[in-house]
Motif scaffolding. Structure first.
Motif, PDB file in Angstrom:
ATOM      1  N   SER A  53      14.888  30.773 -25.612  1.00 20.36           N
ATOM      2  CA  SER A  53      15.483  29.655 -26.347  1.00 20.36           C
ATOM      3  C   SER A  53      15.468  29.915 -27.850  1.00 20.36           C
ATOM      4  O   SER A  53      16.480  29.740 -28.535  1.00 20.36           O
ATOM      5  N   SER A 137      16.779  10.645 -25.256  1.00 19.28           N
ATOM      6  CA  SER A 137      16.625  11.897 -24.516  1.00 19.28           C
ATOM      7  C   SER A 137      17.881  12.147 -23.688  1.00 19.28           C
ATOM      8  O   SER A 137      18.643  11.239 -23.392  1.00 19.28           O
ATOM      9  N   GLN A 140      19.638  16.804 -18.118  1.00 22.85           N
ATOM     10  CA  GLN A 140      20.572  17.819 -17.648  1.00 22.85           C
ATOM     11  C   GLN A 140      20.319  18.010 -16.157  1.00 22.85           C
ATOM     12  O   GLN A 140      19.640  18.943 -15.757  1.00 22.85           O
ATOM     13  N   SER A 144      15.850  18.981 -15.723  1.00 20.47           N
ATOM     14  CA  SER A 144      15.709  19.329 -17.133  1.00 20.47           C
ATOM     15  C   SER A 144      16.011  18.119 -18.013  1.00 20.47           C
ATOM     16  O   SER A 144      16.984  17.405 -17.778  1.00 20.47           O
ATOM     17  N   THR A 146      15.980  16.979 -22.300  1.00 21.06           N
ATOM     18  CA  THR A 146      15.801  17.350 -23.704  1.00 21.06           C
ATOM     19  C   THR A 146      15.428  16.091 -24.472  1.00 21.06           C
ATOM     20  O   THR A 146      16.119  15.079 -24.401  1.00 21.06           O
ATOM     21  N   ARG A 160      14.077  19.502 -30.836  1.00 21.38           N
ATOM     22  CA  ARG A 160      14.579  19.040 -29.546  1.00 21.38           C
ATOM     23  C   ARG A 160      13.808  19.830 -28.492  1.00 21.38           C
ATOM     24  O   ARG A 160      13.992  21.028 -28.347  1.00 21.38           O
ATOM     25  N   THR A 162      12.805  20.757 -24.750  1.00 22.92           N
ATOM     26  CA  THR A 162      13.348  20.755 -23.391  1.00 22.92           C
ATOM     27  C   THR A 162      12.207  20.934 -22.402  1.00 22.92           C
ATOM     28  O   THR A 162      11.458  21.910 -22.468  1.00 22.92           O
ATOM     29  N   ARG A 164      11.344  21.222 -18.356  1.00 24.90           N
ATOM     30  CA  ARG A 164      12.012  21.601 -17.106  1.00 24.90           C
ATOM     31  C   ARG A 164      11.019  21.488 -15.959  1.00 24.90           C
ATOM     32  O   ARG A 164       9.863  21.889 -16.089  1.00 24.90           O
TER      33      ARG A 164
END
Length: 194
Positions: A53, A137, A140, A144, A146, A160, A162, A164
């Motif tokens: 990332s 927020s 995804q 997931s 973010t 930000r 993330t 998972r």
């Protein structure tokens, strides 16, 4: 009819617990950072995903200013990766993550740079702040989420985070850095490569 209501209630309760669980995991990570608990941080962070990332966004910022196409761009990307790799590696250690998540700055990678980042605050001081964090927020899919941290800062100063889902555990898998910090890391990489 009673069974339908009970089953519906249990499904709603399971869904609510699932929706809140990444925020609880992030809060737990924040507590581990405060306690400087390396073992708990290691459990809650996917270091390879965080490395990828950070590499993508720092290299993306670096390549944004380059006017290259095709093979030239590929060569520049490879060169940029080689130049930026030492800086990214300094960011992806438990101690660097503690510095980053505690102070908003990875001290080793930035050389003690001051005044450009906002410390990450995981503590939810009020129900309103917790609600704002939840609302802003972005999910995804089911695996997931973010989360902008701190939620009350301007977007260009926010990290930000993330989270998972892997198995039954939410883990930190990405950190999008504020623009000023990305630019500073690129400058430091350029200086280090000379």
């Amino acid at each position: 009819m009673r069974w339908t209501i009970r089953i519906s209630f249990l499904l709603f309760l399971a869904w609510a617990i699932f929706m809140v669980s990444p925020f609880v995991a992030l809060y737990d990570l924040g507590k581990a950072v405060e306690a400087k608990d390396i073992d708990r941080i290691t459990e809650r962070v996917n270091f390879n995903a965080v490395r990828n990332s950070l590499s993508r966004q720092i290299l993306g910022e670096y390549m944004k200013d380059q006017d290259l196409e095709g093979a030239e761009r590929d060569l520049a990307t490879e060169a940029g990766t080689a130049i930026l790799n030492p800086v990214v590696e300094q960011l992806v250690t438990p101690q660097a993550l503690i510095d980053l998540l505690e102070d908003g700055l990875p001290e080793e990678a930035t050389g003690g740079m001051a005044g450009t980042a906002v410390p990450l605050r995981f503590a939810m001081g009020s129900l309103k702040q917790a609600w704002s964090t939840f609302i802003f927020s972005e999910s995804q899919g089911f695996r997931s989420v973010t989360i902008p941290v701190p939620v009350d800062e301007a977007k260009e100063k926010q990290f930000r985070i993330t989270m998972r889902l892997k198995g039954t555990t939410w883990r930190l898998s990405g950190i999008e850095l504020p623009v000023a910090l990305r630019e500073e890391l690129i400058k430091r990489a350029a200086v280090a490569s000379r």
